[in-house]
Design a protein around this motif. Structure first.
Motif, PDB file in Angstrom:
ATOM      1  N   HIS A  81      26.092  37.038  43.872  1.00  0.00           N
ATOM      2  CA  HIS A  81      27.354  37.597  43.382  1.00  0.00           C
ATOM      3  C   HIS A  81      27.119  39.064  43.032  1.00  0.00           C
ATOM      4  CE1 HIS A  81      29.023  33.428  41.943  1.00  0.00           C
ATOM      5  NE2 HIS A  81      28.922  33.528  43.256  1.00  0.00           N
ATOM      6  N   VAL A  82      27.804  39.962  43.719  1.00  0.00           N
ATOM      7  CA  VAL A  82      27.676  41.386  43.440  1.00  0.00           C
ATOM      8  C   VAL A  82      28.666  41.736  42.338  1.00  0.00           C
ATOM      9  CG1 VAL A  82      27.751  43.715  44.379  1.00  0.00           C
ATOM     10  CG2 VAL A  82      26.998  41.803  45.825  1.00  0.00           C
ATOM     11  N   SER A  83      28.139  42.029  41.140  1.00  0.00           N
ATOM     12  CA  SER A  83      28.999  42.252  39.982  1.00  0.00           C
ATOM     13  C   SER A  83      29.596  43.647  39.958  1.00  0.00           C
ATOM     14  CB  SER A  83      28.215  41.994  38.694  1.00  0.00           C
ATOM     15  OG  SER A  83      29.046  42.054  37.563  1.00  0.00           O
ATOM     16  N   GLY A  84      28.869  44.614  40.516  1.00  0.00           N
ATOM     17  CA  GLY A  84      29.370  45.985  40.522  1.00  0.00           C
ATOM     18  C   GLY A  84      28.228  46.972  40.537  1.00  0.00           C
ATOM     19  N   PRO A  85      28.537  48.268  40.530  1.00  0.00           N
ATOM     20  CA  PRO A  85      27.493  49.294  40.609  1.00  0.00           C
ATOM     21  C   PRO A  85      26.728  49.447  39.305  1.00  0.00           C
ATOM     22  CG  PRO A  85      29.636  50.313  40.377  1.00  0.00           C
ATOM     23  CD  PRO A  85      29.886  48.839  40.535  1.00  0.00           C
ATOM     24  N   ALA A  86      25.508  49.911  39.438  1.00  0.00           N
ATOM     25  CA  ALA A  86      24.655  50.296  38.315  1.00  0.00           C
ATOM     26  C   ALA A  86      24.154  51.707  38.605  1.00  0.00           C
ATOM     27  CB  ALA A  86      23.491  49.314  38.168  1.00  0.00           C
ATOM     28  N   PRO A  87      23.519  52.351  37.634  1.00  0.00           N
ATOM     29  CA  PRO A  87      23.020  53.709  37.889  1.00  0.00           C
ATOM     30  C   PRO A  87      22.004  53.752  39.031  1.00  0.00           C
ATOM     31  CG  PRO A  87      23.035  53.225  35.535  1.00  0.00           C
ATOM     32  CD  PRO A  87      23.333  51.934  36.238  1.00  0.00           C
ATOM     33  N   ASP A  88      21.761  54.949  39.542  1.00  0.00           N
ATOM     34  CA  ASP A  88      20.706  55.196  40.538  1.00  0.00           C
ATOM     35  C   ASP A  88      20.952  54.479  41.859  1.00  0.00           C
ATOM     36  OD1 ASP A  88      19.413  56.643  38.500  1.00  0.00           O
ATOM     37  OD2 ASP A  88      18.417  54.835  37.791  1.00  0.00           O
ATOM     38  N   GLN A  89      22.226  54.379  42.269  1.00  0.00           N
ATOM     39  CA  GLN A  89      22.576  53.753  43.542  1.00  0.00           C
ATOM     40  C   GLN A  89      22.196  52.281  43.612  1.00  0.00           C
ATOM     41  OE1 GLN A  89      24.357  55.708  45.741  1.00  0.00           O
ATOM     42  NE2 GLN A  89      24.235  57.126  44.027  1.00  0.00           N
ATOM     43  N   GLU A  94      24.172  38.632  40.387  1.00  0.00           N
ATOM     44  CA  GLU A  94      23.875  37.344  39.782  1.00  0.00           C
ATOM     45  C   GLU A  94      23.506  36.384  40.903  1.00  0.00           C
ATOM     46  OE1 GLU A  94      26.085  34.446  36.594  1.00  0.00           O
ATOM     47  OE2 GLU A  94      27.200  34.929  38.417  1.00  0.00           O
ATOM     48  N   LEU A  95      22.515  35.537  40.673  1.00  0.00           N
ATOM     49  CA  LEU A  95      22.103  34.546  41.655  1.00  0.00           C
ATOM     50  C   LEU A  95      22.675  33.180  41.273  1.00  0.00           C
ATOM     51  CD1 LEU A  95      18.328  35.440  42.219  1.00  0.00           C
ATOM     52  CD2 LEU A  95      20.371  36.435  43.285  1.00  0.00           C
ATOM     53  N   ARG A  96      23.224  32.487  42.280  1.00  0.00           N
ATOM     54  CA  ARG A  96      23.784  31.156  42.087  1.00  0.00           C
ATOM     55  C   ARG A  96      23.296  30.235  43.201  1.00  0.00           C
ATOM     56  NH1 ARG A  96      27.542  29.591  37.754  1.00  0.00           N
ATOM     57  NH2 ARG A  96      27.585  31.486  36.500  1.00  0.00           N
ATOM     58  N   TYR A 177      50.112  43.640  42.560  1.00  0.00           N
ATOM     59  CA  TYR A 177      50.105  45.088  42.352  1.00  0.00           C
ATOM     60  C   TYR A 177      48.715  45.701  42.504  1.00  0.00           C
ATOM     61  CZ  TYR A 177      49.219  43.034  37.742  1.00  0.00           C
ATOM     62  OH  TYR A 177      48.741  42.262  36.706  1.00  0.00           O
ATOM     63  N   ALA A 178      47.743  44.948  43.017  1.00  0.00           N
ATOM     64  CA  ALA A 178      46.392  45.481  43.197  1.00  0.00           C
ATOM     65  C   ALA A 178      46.404  46.661  44.165  1.00  0.00           C
ATOM     66  CB  ALA A 178      45.465  44.395  43.706  1.00  0.00           C
ATOM     67  N   ARG A 179      45.558  47.635  43.886  1.00  0.00           N
ATOM     68  CA  ARG A 179      45.451  48.819  44.742  1.00  0.00           C
ATOM     69  C   ARG A 179      43.988  49.035  45.125  1.00  0.00           C
ATOM     70  NH1 ARG A 179      49.245  53.257  41.496  1.00  0.00           N
ATOM     71  NH2 ARG A 179      51.241  52.156  41.780  1.00  0.00           N
ATOM     72  N   ALA A 180      43.722  49.030  46.429  1.00  0.00           N
ATOM     73  CA  ALA A 180      42.374  49.314  46.895  1.00  0.00           C
ATOM     74  C   ALA A 180      42.051  50.785  46.629  1.00  0.00           C
ATOM     75  CB  ALA A 180      42.257  49.007  48.380  1.00  0.00           C
ATOM     76  N   GLU A 181      40.834  51.034  46.181  1.00  0.00           N
ATOM     77  CA  GLU A 181      40.412  52.392  45.861  1.00  0.00           C
ATOM     78  C   GLU A 181      39.122  52.716  46.591  1.00  0.00           C
ATOM     79  OE1 GLU A 181      40.766  53.722  41.936  1.00  0.00           O
ATOM     80  OE2 GLU A 181      42.227  52.219  41.343  1.00  0.00           O
ATOM     81  N   ALA A 182      38.711  53.963  46.506  1.00  0.00           N
ATOM     82  CA  ALA A 182      37.494  54.381  47.187  1.00  0.00           C
ATOM     83  C   ALA A 182      36.256  53.742  46.563  1.00  0.00           C
ATOM     84  CB  ALA A 182      37.381  55.904  47.149  1.00  0.00           C
ATOM     85  N   GLU A 183      36.318  53.468  45.259  1.00  0.00           N
ATOM     86  CA  GLU A 183      35.168  52.901  44.576  1.00  0.00           C
ATOM     87  C   GLU A 183      35.213  51.381  44.604  1.00  0.00           C
ATOM     88  OE1 GLU A 183      35.408  54.354  40.619  1.00  0.00           O
ATOM     89  OE2 GLU A 183      37.345  53.446  40.212  1.00  0.00           O
ATOM     90  N   PHE A 184      34.062  50.766  44.330  1.00  0.00           N
ATOM     91  CA  PHE A 184      33.958  49.313  44.266  1.00  0.00           C
ATOM     92  C   PHE A 184      34.890  48.790  43.191  1.00  0.00           C
ATOM     93  CE2 PHE A 184      32.060  45.227  43.268  1.00  0.00           C
ATOM     94  CZ  PHE A 184      31.575  44.769  44.488  1.00  0.00           C
ATOM     95  N   GLY A 185      35.673  47.766  43.516  1.00  0.00           N
ATOM     96  CA  GLY A 185      36.649  47.234  42.579  1.00  0.00           C
ATOM     97  C   GLY A 185      36.074  46.164  41.681  1.00  0.00           C
ATOM     98  N   SER A 186      36.839  45.108  41.462  1.00  0.00           N
ATOM     99  CA  SER A 186      36.416  44.037  40.566  1.00  0.00           C
ATOM    100  C   SER A 186      35.704  42.938  41.333  1.00  0.00           C
ATOM    101  CB  SER A 186      37.628  43.440  39.845  1.00  0.00           C
ATOM    102  OG  SER A 186      38.140  44.347  38.888  1.00  0.00           O
ATOM    103  N   ALA A 187      34.622  42.425  40.732  1.00  0.00           N
ATOM    104  CA  ALA A 187      33.914  41.305  41.344  1.00  0.00           C
ATOM    105  C   ALA A 187      34.774  40.051  41.332  1.00  0.00           C
ATOM    106  CB  ALA A 187      32.599  41.058  40.607  1.00  0.00           C
ATOM    107  N   GLU A 188      35.632  39.940  40.347  1.00  0.00           N
ATOM    108  CA  GLU A 188      36.548  38.812  40.248  1.00  0.00           C
ATOM    109  C   GLU A 188      37.930  39.328  39.869  1.00  0.00           C
ATOM    110  OE1 GLU A 188      35.076  35.445  38.035  1.00  0.00           O
ATOM    111  OE2 GLU A 188      33.011  36.140  38.286  1.00  0.00           O
ATOM    112  N   MET A 189      38.940  38.590  40.270  1.00  0.00           N
ATOM    113  CA  MET A 189      40.317  39.002  40.032  1.00  0.00           C
ATOM    114  C   MET A 189      40.613  39.161  38.540  1.00  0.00           C
ATOM    115  SD  MET A 189      43.749  36.841  41.076  1.00  0.00           S
ATOM    116  CE  MET A 189      42.967  35.331  40.496  1.00  0.00           C
ATOM    117  N   PRO A 190      41.266  40.252  38.134  1.00  0.00           N
ATOM    118  CA  PRO A 190      41.827  40.327  36.776  1.00  0.00           C
ATOM    119  C   PRO A 190      42.977  39.320  36.676  1.00  0.00           C
ATOM    120  CG  PRO A 190      41.617  42.520  37.770  1.00  0.00           C
ATOM    121  CD  PRO A 190      41.455  41.503  38.868  1.00  0.00           C
ATOM    122  N   SER A 191      42.623  38.071  36.376  1.00  0.00           N
ATOM    123  CA  SER A 191      43.487  36.936  36.704  1.00  0.00           C
ATOM    124  C   SER A 191      44.708  36.771  35.818  1.00  0.00           C
ATOM    125  CB  SER A 191      42.667  35.639  36.688  1.00  0.00           C
ATOM    126  OG  SER A 191      42.036  35.459  35.440  1.00  0.00           O
TER     127      SER A 191
END
Length: 355
Positions: A81-89, A94-96, A177-191
């Motif tokens: 599960h890719v949760s999102g970006p961290a520093p330093d690229q 998370e492993l499941r 109303y979700a909008r795709a952006e240039a940056e990585f979005g949410s790992a899970e829906m803001p439900s």
């Protein structure tokens, strides 16, 4: 967090409501006010539960296909599960297991073979880099030619947990109303915003209730009981800050859709409740030591016992109202999780102070 309860397994919503013949806005809505009895209706009636001059604030972060199947060095299948970006690229992962349970024996330096020849390397535990084995979350290097997001669009799928036995397409995990952006979005829906439909948004407008937008990109929602929320990326645009301040000055209520929207708004709220436009990473943790300053009401789903989200709900609505709402939801069989039912918490409006 003072609200305590147990959720029977049969109350976990295992499929989108559309599969049960309901529209998105056909899920149940429990309306809990500081004064008066709890009311039971459907989400389509949300506008009628609010007042002319209120402002509803939504989170437009899009949902990423953030789950990817792979194999560990010994050939054991694993889901990343890719949760999102961290520093330093780097990225937080998370492993499941393939059936959705936590992997508890990951180790720094381990490589995970992923589709298209990509190898994810676990580097340090997250958020504590001193952890080198058994971490729930990891900072990982995922080198992908052409970028991570196009690769995920090709090989990834939405994150799901054991209470959802069947896969569903990404559109089932997106708000209208979700909008795709240039940056990585949410790992899970803001439900909390899933039950919104164009008809609900139009009805809000017709009733003189404004709608404003923020962005908060949320990571994986599988926090352990008692675990504080991790830093997340947010943006509150200037037009939203202006709308919030004007609404408060006119005596209207600020109704946040979800804990993500609440966290973003409260991050930029001064002690008197005035908000400013800003963007960055929020480390804010709402709770007994930091109650809500600007959010007067909250549209939310139903959260697990011990979840940090409950402390946030209590910071907005107070323990008594949250406890009353949860007791009523359990008694009447409301459904939990991202495909479940909804709640509108409307505590007594605080006395306005100059912002």
């Amino acid at each position: 967090m003072t609200t305590t309860f147990t959720v029977p397994p049969e109350l976990s919503a295992s499929e989108p409501p559309e599969v049960r013949g309901l529209a998105r806005d056909g899920v149940r809505l429990l309306v809990a006010r500081a004064r008066g009895p709890v009311r039971h209706t459907t989400f389509a009636a949300l506008p009628a539960a609010l007042r002319h001059g209120d402002l509803v604030v939504v989170n437009t972060s899009d949902t990423e296909p953030a789950a990817v199947d792979g194999h560990r060095a010994d050939g054991t299948p694993v889901t990343v599960h890719v949760s999102g970006p961290a520093p330093d690229q780097l990225h937080v992962v998370e492993l499941r297991t393939p059936d959705g349970h936590r992997v508890t024996d990951g180790a720094a330096g381990e490589g995970i073979a992923l589709p298209c020849g990509v190898v994810a390397t676990l580097l340090t535990g997250h958020p504590d880099p001193r952890v080198v084995s058994g971490s729930r979350l990891w900072r990982a290097r995922i080198p992908v030619a052409g970028g991570l997001r196009p690769w995920l669009a090709e090989v990834g799928r939405p994150i799901r947990y054991p209470y959802v036995p069947r896969p569903w397409p990404l559109d089932a995990y997106r708000t209208v109303y979700a909008r795709a952006e240039a940056e990585f979005g949410s790992a899970e829906m803001p439900s909390a915003g899933r039950p919104f439909t164009p008809a609900v948004l139009q009805a809000l407008h017709a009733r003189g209730i404004g709608v404003a937008r923020v962005v908060l990109h949320t990571g994986v929602s599988s926090l352990e009981a008692g675990e504080a929320p991790l830093p997340e990326r947010y943006r509150v645009p200037e037009e939203t800050a202006d709308a919030v301040n004007a609404t408060r000055a006119a005596g209207g209520r600020i109704v946040a859709v979800g804990t993500t929207t609440t966290r973003a708004l409260e991050t930029v709220a001064a002690p008197g409740g005035r908000v400013r436009a800003a963007a960055g990473w929020t480390h804010l943790v709402l709770g007994p030591g930091r109650p809500a300053r600007v959010v007067d009401g909250l549209v939310t789903g139903w959260h697990e016992p011990g979840a940090s989200h409950l402390s946030l709900l209590e910071a907005v609505a107070g323990p008594r109202l949250v406890t009353r709402a949860y007791a009523a939801a359990l008694e009447l069989g409301y459904r939990w999780h991202e495909f479940g039912d909804s709640c509108l918490l409307l505590p007594a409006q605080s006395v306005r102070r100059p912002g």
